[in-house]
Scaffold this motif. Structure first.
Motif, PDB file in Angstrom:
ATOM      1  N   PRO A  62     -23.130 -19.179  44.526  1.00 36.95           N
ATOM      2  CA  PRO A  62     -22.653 -20.238  45.427  1.00 36.95           C
ATOM      3  C   PRO A  62     -22.644 -21.603  44.751  1.00 36.95           C
ATOM      4  N   LEU A  63     -21.517 -22.319  44.882  1.00 35.48           N
ATOM      5  CA  LEU A  63     -21.360 -23.635  44.276  1.00 35.48           C
ATOM      6  C   LEU A  63     -20.684 -24.579  45.261  1.00 35.48           C
ATOM      7  N   ASP A  64     -21.121 -25.826  45.283  1.00 43.29           N
ATOM      8  CA  ASP A  64     -20.475 -26.841  46.108  1.00 43.29           C
ATOM      9  C   ASP A  64     -19.167 -27.292  45.456  1.00 43.29           C
ATOM     10  N   TYR A  65     -18.222 -27.745  46.267  1.00 44.65           N
ATOM     11  CA  TYR A  65     -16.966 -28.262  45.740  1.00 44.65           C
ATOM     12  C   TYR A  65     -16.546 -29.498  46.526  1.00 44.65           C
ATOM     13  N   THR A  66     -15.714 -30.320  45.905  1.00 47.10           N
ATOM     14  CA  THR A  66     -15.097 -31.470  46.554  1.00 47.10           C
ATOM     15  C   THR A  66     -13.621 -31.502  46.191  1.00 47.10           C
ATOM     16  N   LEU A  67     -12.769 -31.631  47.185  1.00 47.00           N
ATOM     17  CA  LEU A  67     -11.344 -31.762  46.955  1.00 47.00           C
ATOM     18  C   LEU A  67     -10.861 -33.059  47.581  1.00 47.00           C
ATOM     19  N   SER A  68     -10.315 -33.947  46.743  1.00 44.47           N
ATOM     20  CA  SER A  68      -9.738 -35.209  47.209  1.00 44.47           C
ATOM     21  C   SER A  68      -8.249 -35.202  46.911  1.00 44.47           C
ATOM     22  N   ALA A  69      -7.443 -35.656  47.848  1.00 45.05           N
ATOM     23  CA  ALA A  69      -5.997 -35.615  47.636  1.00 45.05           C
ATOM     24  C   ALA A  69      -5.282 -36.558  48.579  1.00 45.05           C
ATOM     25  N   THR A  70      -4.090 -36.967  48.182  1.00 49.19           N
ATOM     26  CA  THR A  70      -3.158 -37.632  49.078  1.00 49.19           C
ATOM     27  C   THR A  70      -1.820 -36.924  48.955  1.00 49.19           C
ATOM     28  N   MET A  71      -1.168 -36.702  50.085  1.00 48.80           N
ATOM     29  CA  MET A  71       0.132 -36.050  50.090  1.00 48.80           C
ATOM     30  C   MET A  71       1.076 -36.867  50.963  1.00 48.80           C
ATOM     31  N   THR A  72       2.257 -37.141  50.448  1.00 48.41           N
ATOM     32  CA  THR A  72       3.264 -37.879  51.187  1.00 48.41           C
ATOM     33  C   THR A  72       4.560 -37.083  51.210  1.00 48.41           C
ATOM     34  N   ALA A  73       5.079 -36.830  52.388  1.00 52.42           N
ATOM     35  CA  ALA A  73       6.320 -36.067  52.532  1.00 52.42           C
ATOM     36  C   ALA A  73       7.175 -36.708  53.618  1.00 52.42           C
ATOM     37  N   PRO A  74       8.067 -37.631  53.237  1.00 52.17           N
ATOM     38  CA  PRO A  74       8.979 -38.222  54.222  1.00 52.17           C
ATOM     39  C   PRO A  74       9.917 -37.161  54.792  1.00 52.17           C
ATOM     40  N   TYR A 120      -7.604 -19.947  48.133  1.00 51.96           N
ATOM     41  CA  TYR A 120      -7.885 -18.620  48.693  1.00 51.96           C
ATOM     42  C   TYR A 120      -9.186 -18.089  48.106  1.00 51.96           C
ATOM     43  N   GLY A 121     -10.038 -17.522  48.961  1.00 55.12           N
ATOM     44  CA  GLY A 121     -11.307 -16.969  48.523  1.00 55.12           C
ATOM     45  C   GLY A 121     -11.482 -15.535  48.975  1.00 55.12           C
ATOM     46  N   PRO A 122     -12.679 -14.998  48.813  1.00 54.71           N
ATOM     47  CA  PRO A 122     -12.942 -13.604  49.186  1.00 54.71           C
ATOM     48  C   PRO A 122     -12.675 -13.314  50.661  1.00 54.71           C
ATOM     49  N   ASP A 123     -12.834 -14.318  51.523  1.00 62.77           N
ATOM     50  CA  ASP A 123     -12.643 -14.118  52.966  1.00 62.77           C
ATOM     51  C   ASP A 123     -11.369 -14.759  53.499  1.00 62.77           C
ATOM     52  N   GLY A 124     -10.438 -15.106  52.592  1.00 66.40           N
ATOM     53  CA  GLY A 124      -9.186 -15.710  53.041  1.00 66.40           C
ATOM     54  C   GLY A 124      -9.082 -17.173  52.642  1.00 66.40           C
ATOM     55  N   LEU A 125      -8.359 -17.955  53.433  1.00 65.81           N
ATOM     56  CA  LEU A 125      -8.121 -19.360  53.122  1.00 65.81           C
ATOM     57  C   LEU A 125      -9.390 -20.197  53.274  1.00 65.81           C
ATOM     58  N   VAL A 126      -9.755 -20.879  52.210  1.00 64.90           N
ATOM     59  CA  VAL A 126     -10.871 -21.817  52.233  1.00 64.90           C
ATOM     60  C   VAL A 126     -10.344 -23.221  52.503  1.00 64.90           C
ATOM     61  N   ILE A 127      -9.238 -23.584  51.844  1.00 66.04           N
ATOM     62  CA  ILE A 127      -8.570 -24.867  52.047  1.00 66.04           C
ATOM     63  C   ILE A 127      -7.105 -24.590  52.340  1.00 66.04           C
ATOM     64  N   ASP A 128      -6.571 -25.213  53.375  1.00 69.68           N
ATOM     65  CA  ASP A 128      -5.169 -25.022  53.748  1.00 69.68           C
ATOM     66  C   ASP A 128      -4.602 -26.363  54.175  1.00 69.68           C
ATOM     67  N   GLU A 129      -4.096 -27.123  53.201  1.00 76.34           N
ATOM     68  CA  GLU A 129      -3.507 -28.433  53.459  1.00 76.34           C
ATOM     69  C   GLU A 129      -2.025 -28.370  53.109  1.00 76.34           C
ATOM     70  N   ALA A 175     -19.945 -16.619  46.045  1.00 76.45           N
ATOM     71  CA  ALA A 175     -19.604 -15.834  44.862  1.00 76.45           C
ATOM     72  C   ALA A 175     -18.363 -14.981  45.153  1.00 76.45           C
ATOM     73  N   GLY A 176     -17.459 -14.926  44.189  1.00 77.77           N
ATOM     74  CA  GLY A 176     -16.250 -14.118  44.370  1.00 77.77           C
ATOM     75  C   GLY A 176     -15.071 -14.698  43.619  1.00 77.77           C
ATOM     76  N   ASP A 177     -13.891 -14.144  43.881  1.00 78.28           N
ATOM     77  CA  ASP A 177     -12.656 -14.549  43.209  1.00 78.28           C
ATOM     78  C   ASP A 177     -11.882 -15.554  44.056  1.00 78.28           C
ATOM     79  N   TYR A 178     -11.294 -16.570  43.394  1.00 78.30           N
ATOM     80  CA  TYR A 178     -10.571 -17.630  44.075  1.00 78.30           C
ATOM     81  C   TYR A 178      -9.236 -17.909  43.395  1.00 78.30           C
ATOM     82  N   THR A 179      -8.297 -18.413  44.180  1.00 78.16           N
ATOM     83  CA  THR A 179      -7.003 -18.862  43.660  1.00 78.16           C
ATOM     84  C   THR A 179      -6.691 -20.219  44.248  1.00 78.16           C
ATOM     85  N   LEU A 180      -6.467 -21.207  43.365  1.00 76.10           N
ATOM     86  CA  LEU A 180      -6.051 -22.532  43.790  1.00 76.10           C
ATOM     87  C   LEU A 180      -4.545 -22.648  43.574  1.00 76.10           C
TER      88      LEU A 180
END
Length: 227
Positions: A120-132, A143-152, A178-183
């Motif tokens: 187990p590890l902590d994470y931080t995700l910072s972002a800005t998204m602009t879509a006119p 995506y993580g072992p149990d599905g979507l961890v972040i969905d922005e 612990a497990g496999d992830y896809t960003l």
């Protein structure tokens, strides 16, 4: 007269601590530019699936003879994937898209990073998204072992045009089990007919070393000095 289109601009700053606790397993980075109309579509694209630097630009200009649609699409990416970090700048745009109902031009830039977390590890995700309003979108999905961890996601697929601020107190934080992830990160836009589109995305994804590992490292240094 064809309209000027800024398609998509993506700036990606992705820093990940890859160590004994986080292992990079696969990655695909790509840029693609397209233009076309009812007569057909022309696309230039490249991709890389190995670690190291990736610096490429794809541009395509196409105008149909009969319908007159098309334009110029463009996409660029400058990124690097090493055992220690992941970083990149992505850009895509389009100029034109004439031919009512048939013409388009634009580009897409993307990064897909696979990694495995050993504990187990902590994470931080910072972002800005602009879509006119337009045919554009940006997303950040983890995506993580149990599905979507972040969905922005913002843009045409959800109809939530505007700006998404995920910085400061709005940053996404949590713990990766612990497990496999896809960003999966992507920004894309297309000029349809005489419309314009513009997408901006900035992201920082950090997985720090656990405090216990840092303490063990300090203890090891102290022990070495004592001996």
């Amino acid at each position: 007269m064809l309209a000027r289109t800024l398609g998509a601009l993506t700036v990606l700053s992705l820093t990940t601590t890859l160590s004994a606790n986080v292992m990079l397993t696969a990655q695909t980075r790509s840029v693609s530019a397209s233009a076309g109309d009812a007569e057909g579509t022309v696309t230039n694209s490249t991709s890389i699936n190995t670690a190291g630097p990736y610096d490429d630009t794809q541009t395509i200009t196409h105008f149909g003879d009969f319908f007159g649609g098309g334009g110029t699409g463009n996409a660029t990416q400058l990124s690097s994937v090493t055992p220690a970090s992941i970083s990149g700048t992505l850009h895509a745009d389009g100029d034109g898209g004439g031919g009512v109902g048939t013409g388009f031009a634009g580009g897409t830039a993307s990064m897909v990073i696979d990694f495995t977390v050993a504990q187990p590890l902590d994470y931080t995700l910072s972002a800005t998204m602009t879509a006119p309003i337009g045919f554009n979108h940006a997303w950040i999905k983890l995506y993580g072992p149990d599905g979507l961890v972040i969905d922005e996601e913002i843009g045409e697929f959800l109809g939530n045009f505007g700006t998404a601020d995920l910085t400061g107190p709005n940053a996404r934080t949590g713990t990766l089990e612990a497990g496999d992830y896809t960003l999966d990160v992507e920004a894309s836009a297309s000029s349809i007919d005489f419309t314009t589109a513009n997408t901006d995305l900035m992201i920082s994804f950090i997985i720090p070393e656990p405090a216990s590992a840092a303490l063990l490292g300090l203890a090891g240094i102290a022990l070495t000095r004592r001996h």
